[in-house]
Write a protein that holds these residues in place. Structure first.
Motif, short mmCIF file in Angstrom:
data_model
loop_
_atom_site.label_atom_id
_atom_site.label_comp_id
_atom_site.label_asym_id
_atom_site.label_seq_id
_atom_site.Cartn_x
_atom_site.Cartn_y
_atom_site.Cartn_z
N GLN B 368 0.83 -1.29 -0.01
CA GLN B 368 0.03 0.06 -0.06
C GLN B 368 0.75 1.30 -0.14
O GLN B 368 0.84 2.03 -0.85
CB GLN B 368 -0.93 -0.03 1.25
N MET B 369 1.66 1.32 0.94
CA MET B 369 2.44 2.62 1.26
C MET B 369 3.92 2.48 0.56
O MET B 369 4.73 1.84 1.08
CB MET B 369 2.81 2.96 2.54
N ALA B 370 4.07 3.14 -0.61
CA ALA B 370 5.29 3.32 -1.43
C ALA B 370 6.30 3.72 -0.36
O ALA B 370 7.52 3.28 -0.83
CB ALA B 370 5.17 4.05 -2.62
N ASP B 371 5.92 4.90 0.57
CA ASP B 371 6.90 5.45 1.33
C ASP B 371 7.50 4.38 2.01
O ASP B 371 8.77 4.36 2.41
CB ASP B 371 6.13 6.35 2.37
N THR B 372 6.93 3.40 2.52
CA THR B 372 7.51 2.40 3.48
C THR B 372 7.88 1.03 2.68
O THR B 372 8.75 0.36 3.21
CB THR B 372 6.76 1.98 4.70
N ALA B 373 7.45 1.06 1.42
CA ALA B 373 7.79 -0.35 0.64
C ALA B 373 9.23 0.02 -0.05
O ALA B 373 9.51 -0.99 -0.57
CB ALA B 373 6.75 -0.66 -0.39
N LEU B 374 9.72 1.22 -0.02
CA LEU B 374 10.73 1.41 -0.69
C LEU B 374 11.79 1.55 0.15
O LEU B 374 11.55 2.76 1.18
CB LEU B 374 10.77 2.46 -1.68
N ASN B 375 13.00 1.09 0.29
CA ASN B 375 14.08 1.63 1.36
C ASN B 375 14.58 2.87 1.22
O ASN B 375 15.11 3.36 -0.07
CB ASN B 375 15.10 0.60 1.10
N PRO B 376 14.37 3.84 1.97
CA PRO B 376 14.88 5.21 1.62
C PRO B 376 16.25 5.50 1.43
O PRO B 376 16.56 6.42 0.83
CB PRO B 376 14.21 6.03 2.78
N LYS B 377 17.15 4.37 1.68
CA LYS B 377 18.67 4.64 1.64
C LYS B 377 19.22 3.94 0.36
O LYS B 377 20.27 3.89 0.16
CB LYS B 377 19.36 4.14 2.73
N VAL B 378 18.23 3.26 -0.66
CA VAL B 378 18.83 2.65 -1.48
C VAL B 378 18.10 3.32 -2.97
O VAL B 378 17.03 3.61 -3.11
CB VAL B 378 18.23 1.16 -1.51
N PRO B 379 19.12 3.79 -3.80
CA PRO B 379 18.90 4.27 -5.04
C PRO B 379 17.94 3.43 -5.84
O PRO B 379 17.85 2.08 -5.83
CB PRO B 379 20.19 4.44 -5.85
N ILE B 380 17.22 4.00 -6.91
CA ILE B 380 16.17 3.39 -7.54
C ILE B 380 16.64 2.21 -8.52
O ILE B 380 15.98 1.09 -8.37
CB ILE B 380 15.35 4.36 -8.38
N ASP B 381 17.89 2.43 -8.93
CA ASP B 381 18.10 1.39 -9.87
C ASP B 381 18.47 0.02 -9.23
O ASP B 381 18.40 -0.90 -9.70
CB ASP B 381 19.37 1.85 -10.99
N GLU B 382 18.91 0.08 -7.96
CA GLU B 382 19.49 -0.83 -6.90
C GLU B 382 18.15 -1.30 -6.64
O GLU B 382 18.09 -2.73 -6.47
CB GLU B 382 20.20 -0.44 -5.92
N ILE B 383 17.06 -0.82 -6.07
CA ILE B 383 15.86 -1.19 -5.97
C ILE B 383 15.21 -2.26 -7.01
O ILE B 383 14.79 -3.28 -6.72
CB ILE B 383 14.61 -0.12 -5.40
N ILE B 384 15.11 -1.68 -8.28
CA ILE B 384 14.56 -2.47 -9.19
C ILE B 384 15.54 -3.55 -9.55
O ILE B 384 15.33 -4.71 -10.22
CB ILE B 384 14.31 -1.50 -10.27
#
Lengths: 283, 595, 318
Positions: B368-384
């Motif tokens: 639901q909450m993209a805010d908590t579903a994405l690690n705030p310390k990790v850049p987008i290309d590493e997340i994906i």
């Protein structure tokens, strides 16, 4: 406990705050440097008896006066930084490193491991820190390795408690659940997902813990139960010069002011750093 | 006639954490005539609540009213001193807040708080105030009006507290009432009752009001005219019928379109598809698992469901019904204590540890909450990129290319790759959330309230994206939501959960037609429609149907205590099984078709 | 009082007793992990093996550790803390003669510090963001960063050496009249107050700021309630738990503070007794004093917990 961040405002308070923000880290860095080079920077031999009276006041020759043997106080304080800052830094690093490790592990592993470690360390918290220090020193004596371990053991439980609660809060977030659902290992989750989000709180806690350790070490030395002669940290310097108190000798008050300058500078430095980190989190 | 409330060029400034001031309300003007209700509508950050509070001369911590005039009757609010403001607040202008649970002092009994403003302003004695409060409780259809005031806030349900707060506002017969999203925190079946109570109170007292909300369908029932706000500026002011039938401003049209999500055509048709996911006899919850396979705190009981390949199943229910747990059980995050989860004909182990990496890859969860579903310390290309490395061993240029493809697929610019999640907008974060799930090339996508935290216009764009992904990738999705309009827009089949049990399954087409389980009927009938007469033409549910869902019980139908058609001796002794009804509906009710 | 509260209180009490037992075990283990042999240490290197063996037997050191532990624990429960290794007198008597002095010092400090800290903390929270709040904030940061002996020596320098208002050392025994009492306790109480007020005021402020930023306070303001009514009628009842916690936590600092203060002012309390015990490695004395301090700490924390439970409306009105 909330941090008191002096936010930027107009007027004299702002200028004060801005210079304060520059000065405080500078003081911290100065004492850190003295911990390594204080002995060599000292104008006189810290242990050498000078051609001076006992408990001399401040003068051109002896900036901070002389002690109960007629030794130069400035040199003794600079040399003492090695013990006060050095021992405290080692003990704090030890406590914080173990606290972070255990807290991380407890949050990532959970279950029985978490419960057992938490119960044990929480029970240790109910021993007041000075008391714990006295008991440990009574049992093991006051050599420097014992002091480092004693201070680390005393502050480990508090450190663990804070780091665990930070780690547990992070571990409850959805991105950790995503990593778990992907099948990542516990170690990966601990180090790559949780740890980076603990940096701010861990640094702030390190600073606060360091202040407590400095104060406790100084208190123990002041009681004669810390660093033993001929080595002398700032607490010992206050203790050995106590007879000069009725004469108002700077030898008593100056080492104490050195301690205060270090702890206050660290405290205010964390406040400004903490504020910035808190903002990082909000952003 | 001179308007009762007249706001001219209102400017409100807020201090940021860095210390400088920004304008959050930028010269807003509107007026309200006596006896009318003005709706303030806008998305988060539009300044609607800030404006409403300013009419009471109040600005939250760090904010200040920086310019403009606020006239209420003969009073110029911006010129009042502290004493004057105290005399205005609660006496001439009263406030009804979003969360009644948070707005009642937990340490004081309800009655003392309801009559507080009457006593502060010295309007009547304590006995008279009690009398009047009880009268108001009756008018608000609050159960046990004589004694409810002796209770403490935590002893009363959310819907009742919201009505008690309305009584608290009306006790001084104020000239103006501010309604600040007063039903947003409630479940729909509770919301309709509270709305009815408000509407009646407003009509009976000829109340002048300002009603703040983000929900166009709700405001259409209450307001005479509507002010559309965006980023602290007025976009359009119009009468309610005019705004919902013929909006002038482009942004109003967008809001209107998002309020009634269009149906996104499904790529799959008919019943011919092969089942991909099957859940049977599944129970799950928290705490120790007993010998019968039931956990100490059961959340879901005896769940049966089948999801065909390429289809989209919507799971709907109110807060606490167990719908999010269902997604967690399928993903393995919350192991089922009983029953089986089968994907593509293979039984899955209940927990993550027992599933193979390939099985984990095939089911992806979007939170639901993209805010908590994405690690705030990790850049987008590493997340994906991480799922690409983890599942497919991709590295370097290959991984980089795939990340770009996924960003493209979710309509994100390639420039976001080096950014951190905090640099992205809410909608962009939710797209990254999808891109990460798609990176694993799943067979089944579980979406848990993926649009609920977003503003309606942004949510509509996410729904478009989902429809597109389904069309292009043939994804099978389970879509969990509390919002029927969202579910209807995107799903082929709908499953209704109540108190941890499936009470009804139906094809989406059967939503508006057909006979439904009494709870499903109540739920469907409670969703406000975007027309001004919806509230008046919708019959009130009986008093019995209000109230809190009971704890999950093992004996009898869970809806029994609230059901208007319940038959004691039958419905409270055995759990009704799902039975087929006309129109492809299956409902768990003994009484359906009985009369 | 209802069943839930009763059960919670009972849980707290049992937890406190278990913790005290745990602490006792830790103290026993640490003080029996001595690298050397107590008997050997006491008699010195020149003692004959027979003499050492005799002392070991007399001290019960020849018994297996668990048996010594049980015996020691049982004696502690009975209030028998053994005899001092240094002068042979019963530890209980040594402590008994000093306990009153320490309690008086702590009591007077608490009487001065608690109201002062509450006033500072509450006013700072109410005027949050004002110059006054920032001054209190900065002052308390300074105060918590400073070692107690700096405060104490500065106080001696100013009030005893420069101004000659009070004697530098405390001498109990010749307290004729109020002025003498003030003279004797002024500096120790001043020092201790300085140390604990800062902590308590900071925590009180934080607790109240938390409550004051909640929705029901905003609601009360919007009902037209005045500042005094908001603080006293709305906010304080909800801050009792955290404030009680702040008081207990800060008073536990008092336990550490007296160790320094009693030493520096040569005040005949049990903290001074314990420090002397540590210097002479008088383990029975150290054990008993440690248990006393830990017991006092647990008492404070448990009382704060109980206050928080009793003040919680969700528990009080089921």
């Amino acid at each position: 406990m909330s941090s008191t961040t002096i936010s930027a405002r107009r007027g004299p308070m702002a200028i004060l705050a801005r210079t304060g923000r520059m000065i405080m880290p500078a003081i911290v860095l100065f004492w850190l440097a003295m911990a390594f080079f204080g002995y060599w920077v000292a104008p006189y031999d810290p242990a050498g008896i000078q051609d001076a009276d006992l408990f001399e006041g401040m003068s051109r020759k002896f900036w901070l006066g002389t002690d109960y043997f007629g030794r130069d106080m400035l040199s003794r304080i600079l040399a003492g930084a090695r013990y006060t800052v050095g021992i405290s830094l080692m003990a704090t690093s030890l406590a914080v490193a173990s606290g972070v490790l255990l807290g991380l592990a407890a949050s990532a592993i959970g279950g029985l491991f978490d419960a057992a470690v938490s119960r044990f360390l929480d029970a240790l918290i109910s021993i007041p820190s000075k008391m714990f220090g006295l008991v440990l020193v009574a049992a093991f004596g006051a050599s420097i390795p014992v002091l480092v371990l004693t201070l680390a053991v005393i502050y480990l439980p508090g450190c663990y408690r804070i780091n665990r609660s930070v780690a547990v809060n992070v571990a409850a977030l959805d991105f950790v659940a995503v990593a778990r659902a992907r099948g990542e290992s516990t170690l990966y989750i601990m180090i790559r997902e949780i740890l980076p989000n603990m940096v701010g709180p861990v640094l702030a806690d390190f600073g606060l813990r360091f202040i407590y350790v400095v104060l406790l070490l100084s208190s123990l030395s002041f009681l004669g139960l810390g660093v033993q002669p001929p080595q002398a940290d700032w607490g010992s310097l206050v203790r050995e010069n106590m007879p000069g108190l009725p004469y108002g000798a700077p030898a008593v008050i100056m080492p104490a002011i050195a301690i205060a300058s270090l702890t206050i500078a660290v405290n205010l430095t964390i406040d400004s750093l903490f504020g910035r980190h808190a903002r990082d989190g909000v952003r | 006639m001179e308007p009762l409330i007249d706001i001219r060029d209102l400017r409100i400034r807020a201090r940021t954490t860095e210390g400088h001031e920004i304008e959050i309300v930028k010269g807003v003007s509107f007026s309200v005539r006596r006896g009318e209700v003005m709706g303030l509508i806008g998305e988060s950050g539009s300044g609607k609540t800030t404006i409403a509070l300013a009419t009471m001369g109040y600005a939250r911590y760090g904010c200040r009213i920086a310019g403009g005039t606020i006239r209420i009757g003969e009073t110029e609010v911006t010129r009042l001193d502290g004493k004057g403001l105290q005399q205005l607040r609660g006496r001439k202008v009263a406030y009804i807040a979003q969360s009644a649970a948070a707005s009642f002092n937990p340490s004081r009994p309800i009655m003392a708080q309801v009559i507080e403003s009457a006593l502060i302003h010295g309007l009547m004695g304590e006995a008279a105030a009690h009398e009047k409060a009880i009268g108001l409780f009756r008018a608000m259809a609050i159960p046990q009006p004589e004694t409810i005031g002796n209770r403490y806030p935590h002893q009363v349900s959310g819907g009742q507290l919201q009505r008690l707060m309305a009584a608290m506002a009306l006790i001084t017969d104020p000239d103006v009432v501010i309604f600040d999203e007063p039903t947003t925190a409630l479940d729909v079946t509770t919301q309709i009752e509270v709305l009815k109570a408000f509407k009646e109170a407003i009509r009976d007292r000829n109340t002048t009001g300002i009603y703040v909300t983000h929900d166009l369908a709700v405001i259409a029932q209450i307001a005479d005219s509507i002010t559309v706000l965006r980023h602290g500026e007025v976009q359009e002011i119009a009468t309610t019928p005019q705004l919902i039938s013929n909006p002038a401003h482009e942004y109003s049209r967008k809001l209107l379109a998002a309020a009634e999500p269009a149906l996104r055509p499904s790529p799959v048709t008919g019943e011919a598809s092969v089942p991909l996911l099957r859940v049977s006899g599944m129970s799950a919850g928290y705490g120790l698992v007993g010998p019968d396979g039931m956990p100490a705190v059961p959340v879901l009981r005896d769940i049966e469901l089948t999801l065909g390949r390429g289809r989209a199943l919507g799971v709907i229910g109110e807060s606490g019904c167990g719908k999010s747990t269902l997604a967690r059980v399928v993903a393995g995050l919350t192991p089922a204590s009983r029953g089986t989860v089968t994907l593509d004909g293979v039984d899955l182990a209940p927990g993550i540890a027992g599933r193979s990496r390939e099985q984990l890859r095939e089911i992806q969860l979007v939170f639901q909450m993209a805010d908590t579903a994405l690690n705030p310390k990790v850049p987008i290309d590493e997340i994906i990129g991480r799922p690409l490395t983890f599942f497919f061993g991709m590295k370097g240029a290959e991984r980089d290319r795939r990340v770009r493809e996924l960003l493209d697929l979710t309509h994100l610019p390639a420039s976001v790759r080096d950014r951190l999640p905090g640099d992205l907008s809410g909608g962009q974060k939710q797209r990254v959330n999808f891109a990460r799930a798609l990176a694993a090339q799943p067979k089944l996508l579980l979406c848990d309230e993926v649009t609920s935290a977003l503003d309606t216009v942004v949510a509509a764009a996410i729904l478009d994206l989902m429809a597109e992904l389904r069309r292009e990738l043939g994804l099978t999705t389970m879509f969990i939501s509390h919002d029927i309009k969202t579910i209807r827009a995107i799903c082929d089949d709908i499953m209704v959960l109540y108190s941890g049990r499936v009470v009804e399954t139906m094809p989406a087409a059967a939503l508006e037609t057909g006979h439904h389980h009494p709870y499903a009927g109540l739920l469907l009938g409670s969703v406000p429609a975007l027309r001004t007469d919806w509230l008046e033409t919708t019959p009130a549910a009986s008093l019995q149907a209000q109230g809190v869902p009971p704890a999950l019980s093992s004996a009898g139908c869970a809806f029994f205590p609230r059901c208007t058609r319940a038959e004691p001796g039958l419905c409270d002794t055995a759990v009704p099984p799902l039975r087929p009804l006309p129109g492809g509906i299956e409902a768990a009710c003994f009484r359906l078709g009985a009369d | 009082m209802n069943a839930t509260i009763g059960r919670l209180l009972l849980t707290r009490l049992v937890a406190a007793i278990l913790t005290l037992w745990f602490v006792a075990t830790v103290v026993f283990v640490i003080t029996n992990l001595l690298p050397g042999d107590v008997a050997q240490e006491l008699l010195g290197q020149s003692a004959t093996p027979e003499a050492v063996a005799g002392l070991r037997k007399a001290l019960g050191l020849d018994l297996p550790p668990w048996q010594r532990y049980l015996e020691w624990l049982w004696n502690m429960v009975r209030g028998d803390a053994g005899r001092s290794l240094v002068n042979g007198s019963p530890v209980a008597a040594l402590i008994g003669s000093r306990l009153g002095n320490s309690l008086i010092l702590a009591g007077i400090t608490a009487l001065v510090a608690v109201p002062l800290a509450l006033v500072l903390g509450i006013t700072a929270a109410v005027y949050r963001g004002s110059v006054y709040d920032r001054i209190v904030g900065a002052g308390t940061v300074l105060a918590v960063s400073v070692p107690e002996f700096l405060v104490a020596s500065a106080a001696v320098l100013v009030f005893a050496v420069q101004l000659r208002w009070v004697p530098a050392l405390s001498q109990l025994g010749r307290l004729d009249g109020v002025l003498d009492v003030i003279r004797t306790f002024a500096l120790p109480v001043l020092t201790l107050t300085f140390v604990i007020v800062a902590q308590m005021a900071r925590m009180t402020r934080a607790a109240l700021v938390d409550v004051l930023s909640s929705s029901y306070i905003e609601m009360a303001r919007l009902k037209g309630a005045g500042q005094a009514r908001i603080v006293v009628w709305h906010a304080l009842p909800n801050a009792i738990g955290p404030i009680a916690n702040a008081i207990a936590f800060s008073l536990s600092f008092l336990l550490g503070g007296v160790i320094i203060v009693e030493t520096i002012f040569n005040y005949p309390g049990i903290a001074k007794l314990m420090v002397d015990g540590v210097s002479t490695r008088d383990l029975p004395l150290v054990q008993a004093c440690a248990m006393l301090f830990c017991g006092a700490y647990l008492l404070l924390v448990t009382m704060a917990d109980i206050a928080a439970i009793l003040a919680n409306p969700r528990l009080r009105h089921r």
